[in-house]
Design a protein around this motif. Structure first.
Motif, PDB file in Angstrom:
ATOM      1  N   GLY A  39      -1.977  -4.726  -0.825  1.00 40.22           N
ATOM      2  CA  GLY A  39      -2.350  -4.161   0.464  1.00 40.22           C
ATOM      3  C   GLY A  39      -3.399  -3.086   0.315  1.00 40.22           C
ATOM      4  N   SER A  40      -3.625  -2.371   1.406  1.00 36.80           N
ATOM      5  CA  SER A  40      -4.629  -1.296   1.436  1.00 36.80           C
ATOM      6  C   SER A  40      -3.948   0.047   1.268  1.00 36.80           C
ATOM      7  N   TRP A  41      -4.579   0.884   0.471  1.00 39.28           N
ATOM      8  CA  TRP A  41      -4.087   2.231   0.188  1.00 39.28           C
ATOM      9  C   TRP A  41      -5.193   3.215   0.523  1.00 39.28           C
ATOM     10  N   VAL A  42      -4.843   4.304   1.220  1.00 38.78           N
ATOM     11  CA  VAL A  42      -5.825   5.298   1.636  1.00 38.78           C
ATOM     12  C   VAL A  42      -5.430   6.658   1.074  1.00 38.78           C
ATOM     13  N   GLU A  43      -6.432   7.380   0.573  1.00 37.40           N
ATOM     14  CA  GLU A  43      -6.208   8.718   0.023  1.00 37.40           C
ATOM     15  C   GLU A  43      -5.843   9.679   1.149  1.00 37.40           C
ATOM     16  N   SER A  67      -6.456  19.385 -11.976  1.00 36.60           N
ATOM     17  CA  SER A  67      -5.423  19.987 -11.129  1.00 36.60           C
ATOM     18  C   SER A  67      -5.218  19.191  -9.839  1.00 36.60           C
ATOM     19  N   TYR A  68      -6.266  18.526  -9.371  1.00 36.57           N
ATOM     20  CA  TYR A  68      -6.149  17.716  -8.159  1.00 36.57           C
ATOM     21  C   TYR A  68      -5.718  16.301  -8.531  1.00 36.57           C
ATOM     22  N   GLN A  69      -4.595  15.882  -8.002  1.00 37.08           N
ATOM     23  CA  GLN A  69      -4.100  14.520  -8.216  1.00 37.08           C
ATOM     24  C   GLN A  69      -3.954  13.857  -6.850  1.00 37.08           C
ATOM     25  N   PRO A  70      -4.905  12.996  -6.514  1.00 39.64           N
ATOM     26  CA  PRO A  70      -4.897  12.378  -5.188  1.00 39.64           C
ATOM     27  C   PRO A  70      -3.661  11.525  -4.940  1.00 39.64           C
ATOM     28  N   VAL A  71      -3.213  11.587  -3.690  1.00 38.33           N
ATOM     29  CA  VAL A  71      -2.059  10.809  -3.242  1.00 38.33           C
ATOM     30  C   VAL A  71      -2.580   9.727  -2.310  1.00 38.33           C
ATOM     31  N   PHE A  72      -2.122   8.489  -2.542  1.00 41.00           N
ATOM     32  CA  PHE A  72      -2.520   7.363  -1.734  1.00 41.00           C
ATOM     33  C   PHE A  72      -1.294   6.807  -1.012  1.00 41.00           C
ATOM     34  N   VAL A  73      -1.483   6.442   0.250  1.00 40.42           N
ATOM     35  CA  VAL A  73      -0.399   5.907   1.071  1.00 40.42           C
ATOM     36  C   VAL A  73      -0.792   4.513   1.517  1.00 40.42           C
ATOM     37  N   LYS A  74       0.172   3.613   1.497  1.00 39.67           N
ATOM     38  CA  LYS A  74      -0.076   2.242   1.915  1.00 39.67           C
ATOM     39  C   LYS A  74      -0.147   2.184   3.435  1.00 39.67           C
ATOM     40  N   ILE A  75      -1.195   1.498   3.941  1.00 42.38           N
ATOM     41  CA  ILE A  75      -1.333   1.369   5.395  1.00 42.38           C
ATOM     42  C   ILE A  75      -1.117  -0.065   5.825  1.00 42.38           C
TER      43      ILE A  75
END
Length: 139
Positions: free
Chosen positions: A63-67, A131-139
């Motif tokens: 699927g698609s994941w968005v930061e 230090s920045y670790q991006p979080v991705f959520v499934k849409i």
């Protein structure tokens, strides 16, 4: 009084004409045991891989994941499918690994690791040294 005792080393000892006659058999047994152990370990690893694929199929993460937590025009969009991984519309990997906890693929010479946060696999974090670790959520 002089007493002499004759020492006869042959007396009471069993002599073999070939002292190493069974060493090849012992070596063959050890080699067979090592080969059997190797085959057993390989079989166990194969069963573990099959179990992981059955309990955590790759289709769970398709699927698609968005930061998240960035401006919409700067957010990366990742699409995962059976054909590979695409980031912002460009295919970056045609092969990836998913073990139920981590998604791993190569983007150029860099290996990217994503860790899934929830058991329902709807949120993942890019594992980086920064230090920045991006979080991705499934849409």
């Amino acid at each position: 009084m002089n007493v002499r005792v004759k020492n006869k080393p042959e007396q009471g000892k069993k002599t073999l004409s070939f002292p190493y006659q069974f060493s090849w058999l012992r070596s063959l047994m050890w080699l067979s045991a090592m080969v059997a152990l190797y085959a057993l370990l390989q079989g166990m690893m194969l069963l573990n891989v099959k179990y992981q694929q059955a309990t955590h199929p790759e289709s769970l993460i398709y699927g698609s994941w968005v930061e998240q937590d960035v401006a919409p025009y700067r957010a990366d969009r990742i699409v995962i499918s059976q054909h590979g991984v695409a980031i912002d519309g460009r295919v970056v990997a045609t092969d990836f690994q998913f073990d139920g906890e981590f998604l791993t693929f190569h983007q150029g010479s860099e290996e990217r690791h994503f860790k899934f946060q929830n058991e329902n696999w709807n949120e993942m974090t890019l594992q980086t040294d920064k230090s920045y670790q991006p979080v991705f959520v499934k849409i």
